[in-house]
Design a protein around this motif. Structure first.
Motif, mmCIF file in Angstrom:
data_model
loop_
_atom_site.group_PDB
_atom_site.id
_atom_site.type_symbol
_atom_site.label_atom_id
_atom_site.label_comp_id
_atom_site.label_asym_id
_atom_site.label_seq_id
_atom_site.Cartn_x
_atom_site.Cartn_y
_atom_site.Cartn_z
ATOM 1 N N ASP A 1 0.809 -1.215 0.000
ATOM 2 C CA ASP A 1 0.000 0.000 0.000
ATOM 3 C C ASP A 1 0.841 1.263 0.000
ATOM 4 O OD1 ASP A 1 -2.520 -1.239 -0.027
ATOM 5 O OD2 ASP A 1 -2.461 -1.567 2.137
ATOM 6 N N LYS A 2 2.122 1.141 0.378
ATOM 7 C CA LYS A 2 3.003 2.306 0.441
ATOM 8 C C LYS A 2 4.015 2.338 -0.700
ATOM 9 C CE LYS A 2 2.625 2.524 5.483
ATOM 10 N NZ LYS A 2 3.367 2.480 6.779
ATOM 11 N N LEU A 3 3.976 1.341 -1.577
ATOM 12 C CA LEU A 3 4.895 1.305 -2.713
ATOM 13 C C LEU A 3 4.507 2.410 -3.696
ATOM 14 C CD1 LEU A 3 7.266 -0.284 -3.991
ATOM 15 C CD2 LEU A 3 5.557 -1.682 -5.171
ATOM 16 N N LYS A 4 5.494 3.192 -4.126
ATOM 17 C CA LYS A 4 5.199 4.348 -4.965
ATOM 18 C C LYS A 4 5.897 4.322 -6.322
ATOM 19 C CE LYS A 4 6.674 7.266 -1.873
ATOM 20 N NZ LYS A 4 7.008 8.519 -1.133
ATOM 21 N N VAL A 5 6.979 3.572 -6.437
ATOM 22 C CA VAL A 5 7.774 3.633 -7.668
ATOM 23 C C VAL A 5 7.123 2.804 -8.767
ATOM 24 C CG1 VAL A 5 9.908 4.003 -6.394
ATOM 25 C CG2 VAL A 5 9.216 1.675 -6.984
ATOM 26 N N PRO A 6 7.402 3.113 -10.035
ATOM 27 C CA PRO A 6 6.902 2.301 -11.144
ATOM 28 C C PRO A 6 7.271 0.828 -10.944
ATOM 29 C CG PRO A 6 7.830 4.334 -11.974
ATOM 30 C CD PRO A 6 8.154 4.296 -10.507
ATOM 31 N N THR A 7 6.317 -0.041 -11.215
ATOM 32 C CA THR A 7 6.456 -1.466 -10.872
ATOM 33 C C THR A 7 6.088 -2.337 -12.057
ATOM 34 O OG1 THR A 7 5.961 -1.024 -8.534
ATOM 35 C CG2 THR A 7 5.610 -3.273 -9.325
ATOM 36 N N LEU A 8 6.906 -3.356 -12.284
ATOM 37 C CA LEU A 8 6.662 -4.333 -13.352
ATOM 38 C C LEU A 8 6.738 -5.729 -12.740
ATOM 39 C CD1 LEU A 8 6.387 -5.137 -16.386
ATOM 40 C CD2 LEU A 8 8.893 -4.937 -16.538
ATOM 41 N N VAL A 9 5.699 -6.555 -12.989
ATOM 42 C CA VAL A 9 5.630 -7.887 -12.380
ATOM 43 C C VAL A 9 5.399 -8.937 -13.462
ATOM 44 C CG1 VAL A 9 4.422 -9.369 -10.730
ATOM 45 C CG2 VAL A 9 4.697 -6.926 -10.243
ATOM 46 N N PHE A 10 6.141 -10.049 -13.365
ATOM 47 C CA PHE A 10 5.982 -11.182 -14.279
ATOM 48 C C PHE A 10 5.554 -12.414 -13.489
ATOM 49 C CE2 PHE A 10 9.572 -8.637 -15.962
ATOM 50 C CZ PHE A 10 9.044 -8.259 -17.187
ATOM 51 N N ILE A 11 4.557 -13.109 -13.977
ATOM 52 C CA ILE A 11 4.185 -14.399 -13.401
ATOM 53 C C ILE A 11 3.785 -15.342 -14.528
ATOM 54 C CG2 ILE A 11 3.433 -13.580 -11.131
ATOM 55 C CD1 ILE A 11 0.578 -13.614 -12.137
ATOM 56 N N GLY A 12 3.818 -16.640 -14.230
ATOM 57 C CA GLY A 12 3.367 -17.636 -15.182
ATOM 58 C C GLY A 12 1.930 -18.025 -14.914
ATOM 59 N N GLU A 13 1.257 -18.435 -15.952
ATOM 60 C CA GLU A 13 -0.141 -18.869 -15.824
ATOM 61 C C GLU A 13 -0.303 -19.965 -14.776
ATOM 62 O OE1 GLU A 13 -3.531 -21.007 -18.695
ATOM 63 O OE2 GLU A 13 -1.441 -20.821 -19.352
ATOM 64 N N TYR A 14 0.699 -20.837 -14.652
ATOM 65 C CA TYR A 14 0.590 -21.980 -13.745
ATOM 66 C C TYR A 14 1.271 -21.742 -12.403
ATOM 67 C CZ TYR A 14 -0.949 -24.211 -18.041
ATOM 68 O OH TYR A 14 -1.615 -24.511 -19.190
ATOM 69 N N GLU A 15 1.424 -20.484 -12.022
ATOM 70 C CA GLU A 15 1.915 -20.172 -10.683
ATOM 71 C C GLU A 15 0.916 -20.696 -9.652
ATOM 72 O OE1 GLU A 15 3.851 -19.589 -7.927
ATOM 73 O OE2 GLU A 15 4.881 -18.199 -9.250
ATOM 74 N N GLN A 16 1.393 -20.967 -8.447
ATOM 75 C CA GLN A 16 0.517 -21.476 -7.397
ATOM 76 C C GLN A 16 -0.489 -20.414 -6.979
ATOM 77 O OE1 GLN A 16 3.188 -22.741 -4.344
ATOM 78 N NE2 GLN A 16 4.116 -24.343 -5.585
ATOM 79 N N TYR A 17 -1.673 -20.862 -6.584
ATOM 80 C CA TYR A 17 -2.779 -19.952 -6.296
ATOM 81 C C TYR A 17 -2.445 -18.962 -5.195
ATOM 82 C CZ TYR A 17 -7.392 -18.271 -4.913
ATOM 83 O OH TYR A 17 -8.454 -17.465 -4.586
ATOM 84 N N GLN A 18 -1.772 -19.439 -4.134
ATOM 85 C CA GLN A 18 -1.493 -18.533 -3.011
ATOM 86 C C GLN A 18 -0.502 -17.446 -3.387
ATOM 87 O OE1 GLN A 18 -0.327 -21.650 -3.170
ATOM 88 N NE2 GLN A 18 1.638 -21.884 -2.152
ATOM 89 N N ARG A 19 0.178 -17.571 -4.523
ATOM 90 C CA ARG A 19 1.030 -16.502 -5.018
ATOM 91 C C ARG A 19 0.259 -15.628 -6.016
ATOM 92 N NH1 ARG A 19 6.644 -16.583 -5.056
ATOM 93 N NH2 ARG A 19 6.359 -18.036 -3.335
ATOM 94 N N LEU A 20 -0.565 -16.271 -6.835
ATOM 95 C CA LEU A 20 -1.303 -15.545 -7.860
ATOM 96 C C LEU A 20 -2.276 -14.530 -7.267
ATOM 97 C CD1 LEU A 20 -2.237 -18.259 -10.521
ATOM 98 C CD2 LEU A 20 -0.785 -16.270 -10.878
#
Length: 294
Positions: free
Chosen positions: A214-233
Motif C-alpha cells: 500500500d506504500k509502494l510508490k515507484v513504477p512497478t513491473l511484475v511477471f508471473i506464469g499462468e501456472y503459478e501457485q494460487y497462493q502466489r497468484l
C-alpha cells in the motif's frame, strides 16, 4: 450435404436460446497484457522489423560490503567494455545464488547494466530454501542500494531493483520499510514475487498481500506464469489492482503455459514456452529499467 437430425437441430437451438454462440470458444482467458495490447508490435506485424537487443560480454566477480558489523557477500556483474552503465540491484529468493540462478543475472547484465547481487545465504553460511524469513536480509538489500550508488562506474543517482520469489519481498521491505524508494530507487521489477510476509499465517498467504504494498510508490513491473501457485497468484493480482487504483505506474505480465522459475529452468525441464517467456521478460525488464533510469 449431411442431413440434420431433429436431435442436432434441437441441440443447436438450445445453445442459441441459452445465449451461447457456436462460433465462440467455450472458455475465454484474458490476461492483463492482452486487454491493453501492450505486447503488440505494428513494426513487426506490418513491416517485418525486429528490434535487436543490446548485447554485452559480461564479467562476474565476488565482492563484499559492510552493513554495520556484517560483511555481506555479493556478486557483481558488469559489461567488460569500459564505460559507465545503469545500476540494478538483483535479489535472489529461497533458492539462493547457484549454478541455475547466477546465469539469469548474467543475462540481465548482458543488456548493458551493472548488477549487484547480494548473497544472503552465503553471508550467513546458511543452506538454501529456508522456511523462515530473516529481517536482517531486508536491511542488507537496502544497504546494497547505497553501496551500488557509491560506485564511480554507474550512470545517474538512482538504481532499479529486480528480484524473484522471496527476493521480491526483501526488495519491497528495502524500498518501503527502509525508505529507499524516497530518493534512491527509480523502479521495482518482480518475477513471481512473494508479496507477503513469509512468516505470515495461512490466511495471510492465500488471501492478503503484504501491507507494505500500500506504500509502494515507484513504477512497478511484475511477471508471473499462468501456472503459478494460487497462493502466489491471488495476492499479486489483488496488489497490482490496488496499486493501479492508487495511481502507481504498475504493469502485470502473465505468461501462458509456464509456471514459477521460467527464467532459470535447467535444460532437462525447460520448455519452448519457458524460453520465450524468459527472453521476453528479460527484454521488457531492460526497457523498463532504461525508461526509468535515463
Amino acid at each position: 450435404m449431411r442431413k440434420l437430425t431433429l436431435f442436432s437441430i434441437l441441440c443447436f437451438s438450445s445453445l442459441i436460446f441459452a445465449g451461447v454462440h457456436p462460433s465462440k470458444p467455450w472458455v475465454e482467458i484474458n490476461y492483463p497484457q492482452d486487454k491493453e495490447k501492450r505486447w503488440w508490435d505494428d513494426a513487426w506485424w506490418k513491416e517485418g522489423r525486429l528490434s535487436v537487443p543490446q548485447n554485452y560480454q559480461v564479467s562476474m566477480q565476488g565482492v563484499t560490503y559492510m552493513d554495520g558489523d556484517v560483511e555481506v557477500e555479493a556478486y557483481l556483474f558488469k559489461p567488460t567494455k569500459p564505460g559507465k552503465y545503469l545500476p540494478i540491484l538483483f535479489q535472489h529468493g529461497r533458492r539462493g545464488l547457484d549454478s541455475w540462478t547466477l546465469p539469469r543475472i548474467k543475462r540481465l547484465a548482458a543488456r548493458g547494466f551493472i548488477v549487484l547481487a547480494p548473497n544472503m545465504f552465503g553471508t550467513y553460511l546458511k543452506p538454501p530454501f529456508p522456511n523462515k524469513h530473516t529481517p536482517a536480509y531486508d536491511h542488507h538489500v537496502a544497504k546494497g542500494i547505497d553501496i551500488l550508488l557509491e560506485r564511480d562506474d554507474i550512470i545517474g543517482n538512482k538504481v532499479c531493483t529486480v528480484a524473484h520469489t522471496r527476493g521480491g519481498y526483501m526488495t519491497l521491505k528495502a524500498l518501503v520499510t527502509h525508505k529507499k524508494q524516497e530518493d534512491k530507487v527509480a523502479c521495482y521489477v518482480g518475477y513471481y514475487p512473494h508479496w507477503q510476509d513469509p512468516d505470515g499465517s495461512e490466511v495471510e498467504q492465500v488471501y492478503q498481500y503484504a501491507p507494505e504494498i500500500d506504500k509502494l510508490k515507484v513504477p512497478t513491473l511484475v511477471f508471473i506464469g499462468e501456472y503459478e501457485q494460487y497462493q502466489r497468484l491471488r495476492p499479486i493480482f489483488l496488489a497490482t489492482k490496488v496499486l493501479k487504483e492508487k495511481g502507481v505506474d504498475v504493469e502485470l505480465i502473465v505468461y501462458p503455459g509456464v509456471g514459477r522459475g521460467f527464467d532459470f529452468r535447467p535444460e532437462h525441464v525447460r520448455t519452448f514456452a519457458d524460453d520465450l517467456a524468459a527472453k521476453d521478460a528479460n527484454q521488457r525488464t531492460a526497457d523498463f529499467v532504461r525508461k526509468h533510469l535515463q
